[in-house]
Design an enzyme around this catalytic site. Structure first.
Site, PDB file in Angstrom:
ATOM      1  N   ASP A  46     -33.108  22.527 -24.218  1.00  0.00           N
ATOM      2  CA  ASP A  46     -33.733  23.735 -24.770  1.00  0.00           C
ATOM      3  C   ASP A  46     -33.753  24.826 -23.703  1.00  0.00           C
ATOM      4  OD1 ASP A  46     -35.632  24.770 -27.117  1.00  0.00           O
ATOM      5  OD2 ASP A  46     -36.459  25.435 -25.200  1.00  0.00           O
ATOM      6  N   TYR A  51     -34.432  32.893 -19.979  1.00  0.00           N
ATOM      7  CA  TYR A  51     -34.670  31.972 -18.860  1.00  0.00           C
ATOM      8  C   TYR A  51     -33.663  32.204 -17.722  1.00  0.00           C
ATOM      9  CZ  TYR A  51     -37.376  29.256 -22.346  1.00  0.00           C
ATOM     10  OH  TYR A  51     -38.244  28.852 -23.324  1.00  0.00           O
ATOM     11  N   LYS A  76     -32.038  30.991 -27.384  1.00  0.00           N
ATOM     12  CA  LYS A  76     -32.919  31.885 -28.158  1.00  0.00           C
ATOM     13  C   LYS A  76     -32.534  33.343 -27.950  1.00  0.00           C
ATOM     14  CE  LYS A  76     -36.501  28.464 -27.138  1.00  0.00           C
ATOM     15  NZ  LYS A  76     -36.448  28.083 -25.713  1.00  0.00           N
ATOM     16  N   HIS A 109     -36.860  34.332 -30.563  1.00  0.00           N
ATOM     17  CA  HIS A 109     -37.766  33.819 -29.527  1.00  0.00           C
ATOM     18  C   HIS A 109     -39.232  34.176 -29.814  1.00  0.00           C
ATOM     19  CE1 HIS A 109     -37.659  32.548 -25.025  1.00  0.00           C
ATOM     20  NE2 HIS A 109     -38.756  32.138 -25.593  1.00  0.00           N
TER      21      HIS A 109
HETATM   22  P1  NDP Z   1     -44.369  21.622 -19.769  1.00  0.00           P
HETATM   23  O1  NDP Z   1     -45.557  21.310 -20.606  1.00  0.00           O
HETATM   24  O2  NDP Z   1     -43.102  20.943 -20.046  1.00  0.00           O
HETATM   25  O3  NDP Z   1     -44.815  21.367 -18.266  1.00  0.00           O
HETATM   26  C1  NDP Z   1     -43.952  21.562 -17.188  1.00  0.00           C
HETATM   27  C2  NDP Z   1     -44.776  21.322 -15.920  1.00  0.00           C
HETATM   28  O4  NDP Z   1     -45.127  19.944 -15.845  1.00  0.00           O
HETATM   29  C3  NDP Z   1     -44.012  21.665 -14.662  1.00  0.00           C
HETATM   30  O5  NDP Z   1     -44.938  22.203 -13.726  1.00  0.00           O
HETATM   31  C4  NDP Z   1     -43.495  20.302 -14.195  1.00  0.00           C
HETATM   32  O6  NDP Z   1     -43.327  20.301 -12.797  1.00  0.00           O
HETATM   33  C5  NDP Z   1     -44.644  19.397 -14.618  1.00  0.00           C
HETATM   34  N1  NDP Z   1     -44.216  18.021 -14.911  1.00  0.00           N
HETATM   35  C6  NDP Z   1     -43.137  17.615 -15.600  1.00  0.00           C
HETATM   36  N2  NDP Z   1     -43.090  16.275 -15.684  1.00  0.00           N
HETATM   37  C7  NDP Z   1     -44.171  15.812 -15.027  1.00  0.00           C
HETATM   38  C8  NDP Z   1     -44.664  14.513 -14.759  1.00  0.00           C
HETATM   39  N3  NDP Z   1     -44.032  13.432 -15.199  1.00  0.00           N
HETATM   40  N4  NDP Z   1     -45.813  14.401 -14.040  1.00  0.00           N
HETATM   41  C9  NDP Z   1     -46.477  15.494 -13.598  1.00  0.00           C
HETATM   42  N5  NDP Z   1     -46.051  16.754 -13.819  1.00  0.00           N
HETATM   43  C10 NDP Z   1     -44.909  16.912 -14.533  1.00  0.00           C
HETATM   44  O7  NDP Z   1     -44.223  23.240 -19.761  1.00  0.00           O
HETATM   45  P2  NDP Z   1     -43.105  24.299 -20.114  1.00  0.00           P
HETATM   46  O8  NDP Z   1     -43.774  25.595 -20.149  1.00  0.00           O
HETATM   47  O9  NDP Z   1     -41.919  24.171 -19.253  1.00  0.00           O
HETATM   48  O10 NDP Z   1     -42.683  23.933 -21.595  1.00  0.00           O
HETATM   49  C11 NDP Z   1     -41.649  23.024 -21.888  1.00  0.00           C
HETATM   50  C12 NDP Z   1     -40.453  23.704 -22.507  1.00  0.00           C
HETATM   51  O11 NDP Z   1     -40.799  24.343 -23.730  1.00  0.00           O
HETATM   52  C13 NDP Z   1     -39.876  24.839 -21.664  1.00  0.00           C
HETATM   53  O12 NDP Z   1     -39.140  24.385 -20.550  1.00  0.00           O
HETATM   54  C14 NDP Z   1     -39.072  25.577 -22.699  1.00  0.00           C
HETATM   55  O13 NDP Z   1     -37.860  24.902 -22.958  1.00  0.00           O
HETATM   56  C15 NDP Z   1     -40.008  25.499 -23.893  1.00  0.00           C
HETATM   57  N6  NDP Z   1     -40.893  26.687 -23.972  1.00  0.00           N
HETATM   58  C16 NDP Z   1     -40.679  27.569 -24.998  1.00  0.00           C
HETATM   59  C17 NDP Z   1     -41.437  28.694 -25.134  1.00  0.00           C
HETATM   60  C18 NDP Z   1     -41.178  29.620 -26.270  1.00  0.00           C
HETATM   61  O14 NDP Z   1     -41.707  30.742 -26.266  1.00  0.00           O
HETATM   62  N7  NDP Z   1     -40.392  29.243 -27.253  1.00  0.00           N
HETATM   63  C19 NDP Z   1     -42.496  29.047 -24.162  1.00  0.00           C
HETATM   64  C20 NDP Z   1     -42.669  28.048 -23.128  1.00  0.00           C
HETATM   65  C21 NDP Z   1     -41.896  26.918 -23.063  1.00  0.00           C
HETATM   66  P3  NDP Z   1     -41.887  19.944 -12.111  1.00  0.00           P
HETATM   67  O15 NDP Z   1     -40.846  20.778 -12.760  1.00  0.00           O
HETATM   68  O16 NDP Z   1     -42.121  20.275 -10.676  1.00  0.00           O
HETATM   69  O17 NDP Z   1     -41.696  18.471 -12.356  1.00  0.00           O
END
Ligand code: NDP
Length: 274
Positions: A46, A51, A76, A109
């Protein structure tokens, strides 16, 4: 359910229930993350034009050696491209950066004023097979109702913020009544560890011998939500996919559902200003 498990969208296309999200991953790092995910068995990525890592996504897909047709790729259409009424150009730029000639899912988006003008262009991309499915993101019920007044193609998905602090049950039920699948963004609660550190999540994680992140992803999947966890670290990308060897009981599911507090970590689609 396993890592390749899919849900059938309202147009018959199969979408894997688990995706790697790549929001906030820098372009240069993205290729590695996508390759690690595909090596770990993920088949759904995704991303979004905004991004600024579509090139990295394309490189990661190619580097992995996994055939393009085995990967479900979402990107998106960005807000300014809708405001400037250039959805076709924006789509073609995304394809060029991704290095592919189609996407599996193309989403609006955010519901910017005038989004209705872009939808017929997306319907044309869908009819041409350049987007195997089309949908929306961050749509409340009222946005969906507006769209349905002019849509010839019902959106396949609505991608919304969804996790135990924001379960969005009425919107999920409304989407389901239309045959629209729900994708949950920020399934881990994002960069802030508040959700991952919640005591109820910790208790359930301990009971199952899994991490809080795995419990959160499993809760999304068992709720019938397509989950898009993001990590830029290899070991977490691998671990976040190890959610198919345990099951949350109905008591666990109820206890997690009860954490809802209608708490948004991100912008509200009614008031966003970008
Ligand atoms: P998430 O809920 O996926 O959280 C990501 C965070 O969690 C990062 O800081 C990551 O750190 C940490 N993390 C990941 N795995 C672990 C783990 N196993 N243990 C502890 N910490 C962990 O947040 P996102 O905002 O990234 O949302 C996910 C996806 O949703 C986005 O990447 C995007 O594709 C989508 N999205 C879509 C939006 C929209 O408007 N349509 C808006 C926001 C997100 P690290 O990377 O350092 O592991």
């Amino acid at each position: 359910m396993d890592i390749r498990s899919t849900i059938r969208l309202n147009n018959g296309v199969e979408i894997p229930r688990l995706a790697l999200g790549v929001f906030q991953v820098e372009d240069a790092k993205t290729a590695d993350c996508v390759r690690w995910a595909l090596e770990a068995g993920y088949r759904h990525i995704d991303t979004a034009a905004v991004y600024a890592n579509e090139r990295g996504v394309g490189k990661g897909m190619r580097d992995s050696g996994v055939p393009r047709e085995d990967i479900f790729l979402t990107t998106k259409l960005w807000n300014d491209d809708m405001r400037k009424n250039r959805p076709l150009e924006a789509f073609e730029e995304s394809l060029e950066r991704l290095g592919t000639d189609y996407v599996d899912l193309y989403l609006i988006h955010w519901p910017v004023v005038g989004f209705e003008k872009s939808w017929p262009v997306m319907e044309k991309l869908y009819r041409e097979g350049r987007a195997r499915a089309i949908g929306v993101s961050n749509f409340h019920r009222r946005h969906m109702e507006e769209l349905l007044k002019i849509a010839k193609v019902v959106p396949a998905v609505d991608q919304i913020e969804l996790h135990p602090f924001l379960t969005q049950k009425p919107l999920v039920e409304y989407c389901r009544s239309l045959g629209v699948e729900v994708e949950g963004w920020r399934p881990l609660g994002g960069n802030d560890g508040q959700l991952r550190d919640d005591p109820a999540i910790a208790r359930i994680a301990k009971k199952h011998g899994h991490t809080a992140a795995q419990v959160l992803i499993r809760w999304s999947l068992q709720s019938g939500i397509i989950a898009l966890p993001k990590s830029a670290r290899r070991e977490r990308i691998v671990d976040n996919a190890k959610v198919f060897d345990f099951e949350l009981s109905s008591e666990d599911m109820k206890a997690i559902d009860a954490l809802n507090r209608d708490f948004r970590t991100g912008p509200d689609p009614d008031t966003f200003d970008f």
